[in-house]
Design a protein around this motif. Structure first.
Motif, mmCIF file in Angstrom:
data_model
loop_
_atom_site.group_PDB
_atom_site.id
_atom_site.type_symbol
_atom_site.label_atom_id
_atom_site.label_comp_id
_atom_site.label_asym_id
_atom_site.label_seq_id
_atom_site.Cartn_x
_atom_site.Cartn_y
_atom_site.Cartn_z
ATOM 1 N N UNK A 1 0.843 -1.179 0.000
ATOM 2 C CA UNK A 1 0.000 0.000 0.000
ATOM 3 C C UNK A 1 0.894 1.249 0.000
ATOM 4 N N UNK A 2 0.542 2.233 -0.811
ATOM 5 C CA UNK A 2 1.331 3.462 -0.932
ATOM 6 C C UNK A 2 1.145 4.353 0.294
ATOM 7 N N UNK A 3 2.209 5.057 0.646
ATOM 8 C CA UNK A 3 2.138 5.990 1.774
ATOM 9 C C UNK A 3 1.432 7.263 1.337
ATOM 10 N N UNK A 4 0.482 7.735 2.146
ATOM 11 C CA UNK A 4 -0.262 8.948 1.832
ATOM 12 C C UNK A 4 -0.016 10.000 2.884
ATOM 13 N N UNK A 5 0.249 11.225 2.464
ATOM 14 C CA UNK A 5 0.385 12.328 3.406
ATOM 15 C C UNK A 5 -1.008 12.694 3.915
ATOM 16 N N UNK A 6 -1.111 13.137 5.173
ATOM 17 C CA UNK A 6 -2.432 13.509 5.697
ATOM 18 C C UNK A 6 -2.994 14.732 4.967
ATOM 19 N N UNK A 7 -4.301 14.755 4.803
ATOM 20 C CA UNK A 7 -4.952 15.904 4.186
ATOM 21 C C UNK A 7 -5.132 16.974 5.250
ATOM 22 N N UNK A 8 -4.666 18.182 4.954
ATOM 23 C CA UNK A 8 -4.781 19.283 5.917
ATOM 24 C C UNK A 8 -5.911 20.192 5.451
ATOM 25 N N UNK A 9 -6.988 20.236 6.250
ATOM 26 C CA UNK A 9 -8.159 21.010 5.881
ATOM 27 C C UNK A 9 -8.070 22.463 6.338
ATOM 28 N N UNK A 10 -7.242 22.746 7.325
ATOM 29 C CA UNK A 10 -7.093 24.105 7.823
ATOM 30 C C UNK A 10 -5.694 24.575 7.437
ATOM 31 N N UNK A 11 -5.579 25.614 6.615
ATOM 32 C CA UNK A 11 -4.265 26.021 6.114
ATOM 33 C C UNK A 11 -3.244 26.347 7.204
ATOM 34 N N UNK A 12 -3.699 26.861 8.350
ATOM 35 C CA UNK A 12 -2.776 27.209 9.430
ATOM 36 C C UNK A 12 -2.016 26.003 9.974
ATOM 37 N N UNK A 13 -2.540 24.802 9.727
ATOM 38 C CA UNK A 13 -1.911 23.594 10.259
ATOM 39 C C UNK A 13 -0.639 23.184 9.515
ATOM 40 N N UNK A 14 -0.320 23.849 8.397
ATOM 41 C CA UNK A 14 0.882 23.474 7.662
ATOM 42 C C UNK A 14 2.157 23.936 8.362
ATOM 43 N N UNK A 15 2.031 24.816 9.351
ATOM 44 C CA UNK A 15 3.199 25.261 10.111
ATOM 45 C C UNK A 15 3.100 24.721 11.536
ATOM 46 N N UNK A 16 4.242 24.583 12.196
ATOM 47 C CA UNK A 16 4.259 24.129 13.588
ATOM 48 C C UNK A 16 3.794 25.259 14.508
ATOM 49 N N UNK A 17 3.267 24.908 15.662
ATOM 50 C CA UNK A 17 2.806 25.903 16.630
ATOM 51 C C UNK A 17 3.885 26.115 17.690
ATOM 52 N N UNK A 18 4.360 27.350 17.790
ATOM 53 C CA UNK A 18 5.383 27.639 18.796
ATOM 54 C C UNK A 18 4.762 27.826 20.189
ATOM 55 N N UNK A 19 3.443 27.937 20.253
ATOM 56 C CA UNK A 19 2.756 28.126 21.533
ATOM 57 C C UNK A 19 2.598 26.800 22.282
ATOM 58 N N UNK A 20 1.972 25.799 21.628
ATOM 59 C CA UNK A 20 1.729 24.519 22.312
ATOM 60 C C UNK A 20 2.678 23.413 21.861
ATOM 61 N N UNK A 21 3.485 23.678 20.825
ATOM 62 C CA UNK A 21 4.462 22.690 20.373
ATOM 63 C C UNK A 21 3.936 21.667 19.382
#
Length: 54
Positions: A1-21
């Motif tokens: 089975x091929x590896x699939x990247x998760x679908x990100x529905x909220x654009x802000x999720x493409x970056x890491x959060x420096x607040x909660x880690x």
């Protein structure tokens, strides 16, 4: 089975959060350790800065 990247529905999720880690693709977590409906303000600002540079 091929590896699939998760679908990100909220654009802000493409970056890491420096607040909660939270890593890119993962939701932000609040003080009680529960997933937030949105993202931390810091993370939204990081995304806007990143999008502005592109």
């Amino acid at each position: 089975m091929a590896h699939r990247e998760p679908t990100i529905h909220k654009p802000e999720l493409v970056v890491a959060c420096s607040d909660c880690g939270s890593v890119p693709g993962a939701w932000c977590y609040g003080k009680a350790g529960q997933r937030m409906k949105g993202v931390h303000r810091v993370r939204a600002e990081l995304y806007r800065e990143r999008a502005g540079k592109a």
